[in-house]
Write a protein that holds these residues in place. Structure first.
Motif, PDB file in Angstrom:
ATOM      1  N   SER A  59      -1.476   9.409  12.515  1.00 45.81           N
ATOM      2  CA  SER A  59      -0.605   8.807  11.509  1.00 45.81           C
ATOM      3  C   SER A  59      -1.085   7.396  11.191  1.00 45.81           C
ATOM      4  O   SER A  59      -1.881   6.811  11.953  1.00 45.81           O
ATOM      5  CB  SER A  59       0.834   8.743  12.024  1.00 45.81           C
ATOM      6  N   TYR A  60      -0.585   6.844  10.094  1.00 45.50           N
ATOM      7  CA  TYR A  60      -0.945   5.476   9.744  1.00 45.50           C
ATOM      8  C   TYR A  60      -0.347   4.506  10.762  1.00 45.50           C
ATOM      9  O   TYR A  60      -0.945   3.478  11.079  1.00 45.50           O
ATOM     10  CB  TYR A  60      -0.448   5.124   8.343  1.00 45.50           C
ATOM     11  N   THR A  61       0.802   4.860  11.310  1.00 49.02           N
ATOM     12  CA  THR A  61       1.437   4.010  12.323  1.00 49.02           C
ATOM     13  C   THR A  61       0.530   3.866  13.539  1.00 49.02           C
ATOM     14  O   THR A  61       0.349   2.766  14.074  1.00 49.02           O
ATOM     15  CB  THR A  61       2.785   4.610  12.759  1.00 49.02           C
ATOM     16  N   SER A  97      -2.698   6.926  -2.417  1.00 49.81           N
ATOM     17  CA  SER A  97      -2.206   6.841  -1.039  1.00 49.81           C
ATOM     18  C   SER A  97      -2.615   8.064  -0.228  1.00 49.81           C
ATOM     19  O   SER A  97      -2.912   7.960   0.970  1.00 49.81           O
ATOM     20  CB  SER A  97      -0.681   6.707  -1.032  1.00 49.81           C
ATOM     21  N   HIS A 152       0.808  -1.907   4.216  1.00 52.79           N
ATOM     22  CA  HIS A 152       1.308  -0.536   4.162  1.00 52.79           C
ATOM     23  C   HIS A 152       0.242   0.327   3.499  1.00 52.79           C
ATOM     24  O   HIS A 152      -0.712  -0.183   2.889  1.00 52.79           O
ATOM     25  CB  HIS A 152       2.604  -0.466   3.352  1.00 52.79           C
ATOM     26  N   VAL A 153       0.408   1.628   3.598  1.00 51.96           N
ATOM     27  CA  VAL A 153      -0.555   2.550   2.987  1.00 51.96           C
ATOM     28  C   VAL A 153      -0.694   2.262   1.499  1.00 51.96           C
ATOM     29  O   VAL A 153      -1.801   2.231   0.951  1.00 51.96           O
ATOM     30  CB  VAL A 153      -0.129   4.009   3.207  1.00 51.96           C
ATOM     31  N   VAL A 195      -6.027   7.595   1.175  1.00 54.65           N
ATOM     32  CA  VAL A 195      -6.019   6.709   2.336  1.00 54.65           C
ATOM     33  C   VAL A 195      -5.653   7.492   3.593  1.00 54.65           C
ATOM     34  O   VAL A 195      -6.310   7.385   4.639  1.00 54.65           O
ATOM     35  CB  VAL A 195      -5.032   5.540   2.135  1.00 54.65           C
ATOM     36  N   MET A 196      -4.631   8.334   3.485  1.00 59.80           N
ATOM     37  CA  MET A 196      -4.187   9.098   4.640  1.00 59.80           C
ATOM     38  C   MET A 196      -5.223  10.124   5.078  1.00 59.80           C
ATOM     39  O   MET A 196      -5.396  10.381   6.273  1.00 59.80           O
ATOM     40  CB  MET A 196      -2.856   9.786   4.339  1.00 59.80           C
ATOM     41  N   PHE A 222      -2.731   4.313  13.575  1.00 60.92           N
ATOM     42  CA  PHE A 222      -3.907   3.574  13.131  1.00 60.92           C
ATOM     43  C   PHE A 222      -3.636   2.073  13.124  1.00 60.92           C
ATOM     44  O   PHE A 222      -4.407   1.280  13.668  1.00 60.92           O
ATOM     45  CB  PHE A 222      -4.310   4.043  11.734  1.00 60.92           C
ATOM     46  N   LYS A 223      -2.530   1.678  12.514  1.00 60.03           N
ATOM     47  CA  LYS A 223      -2.215   0.252  12.411  1.00 60.03           C
ATOM     48  C   LYS A 223      -1.973  -0.364  13.788  1.00 60.03           C
ATOM     49  O   LYS A 223      -2.402  -1.493  14.060  1.00 60.03           O
ATOM     50  CB  LYS A 223      -0.997   0.047  11.509  1.00 60.03           C
ATOM     51  N   ILE A 246      -7.634   8.242   7.170  1.00 60.64           N
ATOM     52  CA  ILE A 246      -7.018   7.890   8.452  1.00 60.64           C
ATOM     53  C   ILE A 246      -7.088   9.076   9.404  1.00 60.64           C
ATOM     54  O   ILE A 246      -7.434   8.943  10.584  1.00 60.64           O
ATOM     55  CB  ILE A 246      -5.549   7.447   8.259  1.00 60.64           C
ATOM     56  N   TYR A 252      -6.976   9.477  13.639  1.00 67.56           N
ATOM     57  CA  TYR A 252      -5.604   9.050  13.901  1.00 67.56           C
ATOM     58  C   TYR A 252      -4.607  10.071  13.349  1.00 67.56           C
ATOM     59  O   TYR A 252      -4.807  10.625  12.262  1.00 67.56           O
ATOM     60  CB  TYR A 252      -5.341   7.678  13.273  1.00 67.56           C
TER      61      TYR A 252
END
Length: 242
Positions: free
Chosen positions: A60-62, A46, A34-35, A49-50, A64-65, A53, A58
């Motif tokens: 969103s992190y979703t 956090s 997770h972030v 990190v965003m 990206f992942k 990203i 990207y």
């Protein structure tokens, strides 16, 4: 290789570089993180990190992942093959290209090979062979070295970049810094004719090769084609100069 696409390190903050390095070194863990996990392990916030990203493209992190998960899966599914070598992997006019490069080397006052990782080792080998036939040359694999300053009061320089991916961020930065220097000509040897490094070069010798990677970042791609080209090049330089 840049697993997350092209990244302009000059536009990243120190914190963002720290996060990027953590992500690059832990690609296979990303599908399970997770972030907040990344932030904790990289010792950042956090929100930082965003920001990274978003900066690397990207929404969103979703997203990206999901993209990293897909790429990791594809890497694991790639079939491996034994190292092989054939002259068929080179373009039909490769001998002519090598002859032109050999002439350019003989006409240059300084010849600088640059690359990192296994390509950096080939740079050392290529520079040593050319030095043995009387060429003023050196290998430059420490990309933190201020090469622009070293070449400031020199003329007629030739930089030869070696790269499997053609997208090595450190080499892209080096070539970008030299691109505006009228006393520097850039040549590259890479399988990726349409890569960033190729685009930054005045000329390119390319070839076909199957890339082999372990755990995404450990490059097992054969360097035999590059070794062959550099050995042929040294032989041509010797023949032309005697």
């Amino acid at each position: 290789m840049s697993f997350f696409g092209k990244v302009d390190f000059q536009k990243l903050t120190y914190t963002e570089r720290t996060i990027y390095t953590y992500l690059k070194d832990n690609v296979e863990k990303i599908p399970y993180l997770h972030v907040r996990d990344i932030a904790l392990q990289a010792h950042v916030g956090s929100s930082s990190v965003m920001r990274l990203i978003h900066k690397i493209g990207y929404d969103s992190y979703t997203d990206f992942k999901a993209d990293v998960t897909r790429k990791v899966k594809l890497e694991k599914e790639k079939p491996t093959s034994p190292t092989s070598f054939s002259l068929d992997i080179f373009p039909a006019d490769v001998n002519q290209q090598l002859e032109e490069l050999a002439r350019l080397i003989l006409e240059s006052d300084n010849v600088i090979f640059t690359g990192v990782g296994s390509s950096g080792l080939i740079c050392d080998y290529a520079a040593r062979r050319l030095a043995g036939v009387g060429i003023n040359t050196f290998s430059f694999s420490d990309v933190t070295y201020p090469i622009s300053s070293k070449l400031r009061n020199t003329t007629n320089n030739l930089v030869i970049a070696l790269s499997i991916s053609g997208e090595t961020n450190e080499i892209v930065e080096v070539l970008s810094s030299l691109r505006t220097n009228k006393d520097v000509q850039i040549m590259s040897i890479t399988p990726k004719r349409h890569s960033t490094i190729a685009e930054l070069s005045d000329s390119v010798i390319s070839y076909r090769i199957i890339e082999r990677r372990v755990a995404t970042h450990f490059d097992l791609t054969s360097q035999l084609p590059t070794v062959y080209l550099t050995e042929q090049l040294a032989d041509l330089v010797y023949e032309m100069s005697h």
